[in-house]
Design a protein around this motif. Structure first.
Motif, PDB file in Angstrom:
ATOM      1  N   PRO A 194      93.494  -2.835  37.908  1.00  0.00           N
ATOM      2  CA  PRO A 194      93.974  -1.500  38.508  1.00  0.00           C
ATOM      3  C   PRO A 194      92.439  -0.349  38.873  1.00  0.00           C
ATOM      4  CG  PRO A 194      94.859  -2.039  36.513  1.00  0.00           C
ATOM      5  CD  PRO A 194      93.822  -2.884  36.450  1.00  0.00           C
ATOM      6  N   TYR A 195      91.482  -0.612  38.156  1.00  0.00           N
ATOM      7  CA  TYR A 195      90.355   0.280  38.520  1.00  0.00           C
ATOM      8  C   TYR A 195      89.762  -0.156  39.837  1.00  0.00           C
ATOM      9  CZ  TYR A 195      85.938   3.012  38.205  1.00  0.00           C
ATOM     10  OH  TYR A 195      84.957   3.934  38.286  1.00  0.00           O
ATOM     11  N   LEU A 196      89.392  -1.407  39.924  1.00  0.00           N
ATOM     12  CA  LEU A 196      88.859  -2.048  41.338  1.00  0.00           C
ATOM     13  C   LEU A 196      90.053  -1.607  42.370  1.00  0.00           C
ATOM     14  CD1 LEU A 196      87.337  -5.202  40.266  1.00  0.00           C
ATOM     15  CD2 LEU A 196      86.291  -3.111  40.733  1.00  0.00           C
ATOM     16  N   GLY A 197      91.244  -1.910  42.186  1.00  0.00           N
ATOM     17  CA  GLY A 197      92.168  -1.388  43.223  1.00  0.00           C
ATOM     18  C   GLY A 197      92.134   0.076  43.710  1.00  0.00           C
ATOM     19  N   ALA A 198      91.960   1.077  42.419  1.00  0.00           N
ATOM     20  CA  ALA A 198      91.831   2.369  42.831  1.00  0.00           C
ATOM     21  C   ALA A 198      90.454   2.579  43.772  1.00  0.00           C
ATOM     22  CB  ALA A 198      91.678   3.033  41.678  1.00  0.00           C
TER      23      ALA A 198
END
Length: 237
Positions: A194-198
């Motif tokens: 989720p963090y890398l996607g953001a």
């Protein structure tokens, strides 16, 4: 960015986590992000734990396989001796009977059903009995018996080696590999992805290359799992 499918095998998860750690360590800019650095530290620790656990689990299965092989060797000798004792050839019967008597003693004691330690002890005793001078000539008179006895010796030696490896691994035995799957999946799917996607959406240059690498590796594993599932369905049909 897609998450890792939950039905990935433990070994696939282990391989993926190792790859993610390598990608992270090869990317100097990703380490500048505090969240990525902390998350990858978690993944690296869990990755090391699951690798160790997999190796430990393998020693157990290797030991079980080695025990099965020595049971087969013992059973094979019994069949050979029983066959010779049933032959309508007096000389063969005479040579087989004293050998079968020795074998029967251990068979009745449940040699192939005994604990690992007890079976090892009985095998050594059985081999010692067969090595006694009065039985040497009988063994030589029956083709295949010496080879069957040698097979037991080899199987027992292989078991001893497997047991030594198991004992060494047991000294640091922790949880099984499957116990680490859920927490490792959680860190990858609920924190890193989720963090890398953001960060991809935010065009964070520090994480861009690392995020792309992570996405590519997760996609590769997910596709491998999907192909395996399709192959399984085809086989069942």
């Amino acid at each position: 960015m897609n998450k890792l499918v939950t039905n990935a095998r433990v070994t696939e998860l282990d391989g993926l986590s190792d790859t993610l750690v390598r990608l992270y360590k090869a990317n100097e800019t990703a380490a500048k992000d505090a969240f990525v650095a902390a998350t990858m530290a978690e993944i690296e620790k869990l990755s090391a734990d699951i690798t160790t656990a997999i190796l430990q689990d393998k020693t157990v299965s290797t030991l079980e396989a080695a025990d099965t092989e020595r049971d087969k060797a013992i059973t094979a000798l019994g069949k050979v001796l029983t066959g010779y004792a049933a032959l309508p050839i007096p000389a063969k019967q005479a040579a087989a009977e004293p050998l079968l008597t020795v074998y029967a003693k251990y068979a009745k004691a449940g040699i192939t059903k005994a604990s690992y330690i007890s079976e090892s002890s009985m095998i050594e005793s059985l081999l010692e009995d067969f090595a006694a001078e009065p039985l040497v000539a009988h063994i030589a008179a029956l083709e295949g018996v010496a080879e069957a006895i040698a097979a037991i010796r080899a199987a027992q030696d292989a078991f001893t080696a497997a047991n030594d490896a198991y004992t060494a691994a047991s000294g640091s035995k922790g949880a099984s590999a499957s116990a680490f799957k859920k927490p490792l999946l959680a860190v990858i799917n609920e924190k890193l992805v989720p963090y890398l996607g953001a960060m991809q959406i935010a065009a964070n240059e520090n994480c861009a290359a690392f995020a792309n690498g992570v996405e590519s590796e997760i996609t590769r594993v997910n596709e491998a799992v999907a192909k395996r599932g399709k192959k399984s369905e085809t086989t069942e049909e």
